[in-house]
Motif scaffolding. Sequence first.
Motif, mmCIF file in Angstrom:
data_model
loop_
_atom_site.group_PDB
_atom_site.id
_atom_site.type_symbol
_atom_site.label_atom_id
_atom_site.label_comp_id
_atom_site.label_asym_id
_atom_site.label_seq_id
_atom_site.Cartn_x
_atom_site.Cartn_y
_atom_site.Cartn_z
ATOM 1 N N ASN A 135 0.812 -1.211 0.000
ATOM 2 C CA ASN A 135 0.000 0.000 0.000
ATOM 3 C C ASN A 135 0.847 1.262 0.000
ATOM 4 O O ASN A 135 0.492 2.259 -0.638
ATOM 5 N N GLY B 131 2.040 1.576 -3.438
ATOM 6 C CA GLY B 131 0.933 2.018 -4.273
ATOM 7 C C GLY B 131 0.684 3.509 -4.171
ATOM 8 O O GLY B 131 0.426 4.181 -5.180
ATOM 9 N N ASP B 132 0.761 4.061 -2.958
ATOM 10 C CA ASP B 132 0.592 5.508 -2.793
ATOM 11 C C ASP B 132 1.692 6.272 -3.520
ATOM 12 O O ASP B 132 1.445 7.312 -4.148
ATOM 13 N N CYS C 279 3.317 5.176 -6.131
ATOM 14 C CA CYS C 279 3.055 5.026 -7.568
ATOM 15 C C CYS C 279 2.024 6.048 -8.040
ATOM 16 O O CYS C 279 2.207 6.702 -9.079
ATOM 17 N N GLY D 59 0.613 0.991 -9.567
ATOM 18 C CA GLY D 59 1.028 0.061 -8.525
ATOM 19 C C GLY D 59 0.599 -1.365 -8.785
ATOM 20 O O GLY D 59 1.221 -2.310 -8.275
ATOM 21 N N HIS D 60 -0.441 -1.565 -9.597
ATOM 22 C CA HIS D 60 -0.903 -2.920 -9.893
ATOM 23 C C HIS D 60 -0.003 -3.596 -10.921
ATOM 24 O O HIS D 60 0.233 -4.811 -10.848
ATOM 25 N N PRO E 196 -1.674 -3.170 -4.088
ATOM 26 C CA PRO E 196 -2.156 -2.039 -3.283
ATOM 27 C C PRO E 196 -3.671 -2.041 -3.191
ATOM 28 O O PRO E 196 -4.373 -2.484 -4.095
ATOM 29 N N GLY F 268 -3.588 3.032 -5.654
ATOM 30 C CA GLY F 268 -2.294 2.574 -6.155
ATOM 31 C C GLY F 268 -2.043 2.913 -7.606
ATOM 32 O O GLY F 268 -1.034 2.508 -8.169
#
Length: 428
Positions: free
Chosen positions: A215, A218-219, A221, A228-229, A249, A424
């Motif tokens: 996570n 992801g933030d 990204c 983020g995926h 994320p 994300g």
Amino acid sequence: MRASVAVLGLWHLGLVTSACLAEIGVRVVVHDADPAVTAMIGAGASPVWEPGLAELLAEQRRAGRLVVEPDLAAAVGGRSVVWLCFDTPLDDHDRADTAVLHETAAAVAACASGPFTLVVSSQVPVGTCRRLAGVLPAGSHVAYVMENLQLGVALDRFRRPDVLVVGSDCPAAAEVVLDLLRSLPGDRVVTDLESAEMAKHAINAFLGTSISLANEIGDLCAAVGADGHAVARAMRLDRRIGERARVTPGLGFAGGTLARDLRFLERLATEVGLRPTMAPAALQVNAGRLDALLRAMSADVTLAGGAVAVLGVSYKSGSDVLRRSPGLELAARLHAAGAVVHAYDPLVPARSLPPAPGVRAFDDPYAAAAGCAAVVVLQDGLAPDRVRLDRLGAVVPGALLVDCWNAFRPADVRAAGLRHVVLGRAAA
């Protein structure tokens, strides 16, 4: 000949354990201190919802392999194995209250007719099993069997465990457990009590830390325009990480299970004179996930005076448990921000949802979405069967779809006439 087993504590863990032990041929006698629970099971019902559980309990009762006994002394008398399966209560700070285990162990010892093996699968802090051993009669021993309960797929997890972890300081007690579970697949790890208890803490702490790391990445990204995926897919393809790693994320972990073990390791480190770092960091990141979700929504819609649909309000997909539900917490946050909340869950009827200020409950996801500026899909199990984009787009054209699990393809969301936010990923 396999031992006859008394299973005490009939909620999620105890009911799944009882039914599955009976299914593999063990004669099981079940008991709970709450007479309403034993009466319900005796009448052929299950007090908790889990796919296939009520049917399996009824099947094993008809076969005579599972017997309900409302009297504790009758349940444990003459049994060579007593299995404690209480769902250990947690307080608001994720601390386990093991009083019920100690009280039950003492009560069993008082009415036991001879030595027995006390098996513990309840979620307990390391050191608990050794303390329980101190109240047992001479010749009795304790074994710890690590539970792998996962709501929604609990029967399958028992029937096909990744690993069976058995802890005991008595080889004969460990062998009794291994014999009971001999038909189950999976590797075996047989060790001492403390190592088996720590294995559970370590597994859950690793999962929680992985989720928090994912996570936070992801933030980052989203902040720099990355996906983020896509990063998560690359990570899972690295053999050192693995395809089943928790690196996607999203919302974070909920319900208290992972937090319980992270909190315990944090306290344990302090008690033994070490400085905890990883567990507090993972918990801190996780505590901020709903804030991240609200920030992503607020950048695209005005919450004050608007309506938001929250789809999936139970603790997790495939469960009707509401305690520690991120959906209910999100609803409270949205109400505090001035929004009206429309709540829906496939397993929680509208009449069963606890009343809350500014929250209306619905039995249909599209009725819940009607009139909303944003629709938050909180659970992975809702897409695509229970939430269809074409129907959603027809009900709320132009609304913001907050896709917490990256369950919908961006092109499909656009084709349905909806806007799309995924945790994300940078906003399109």
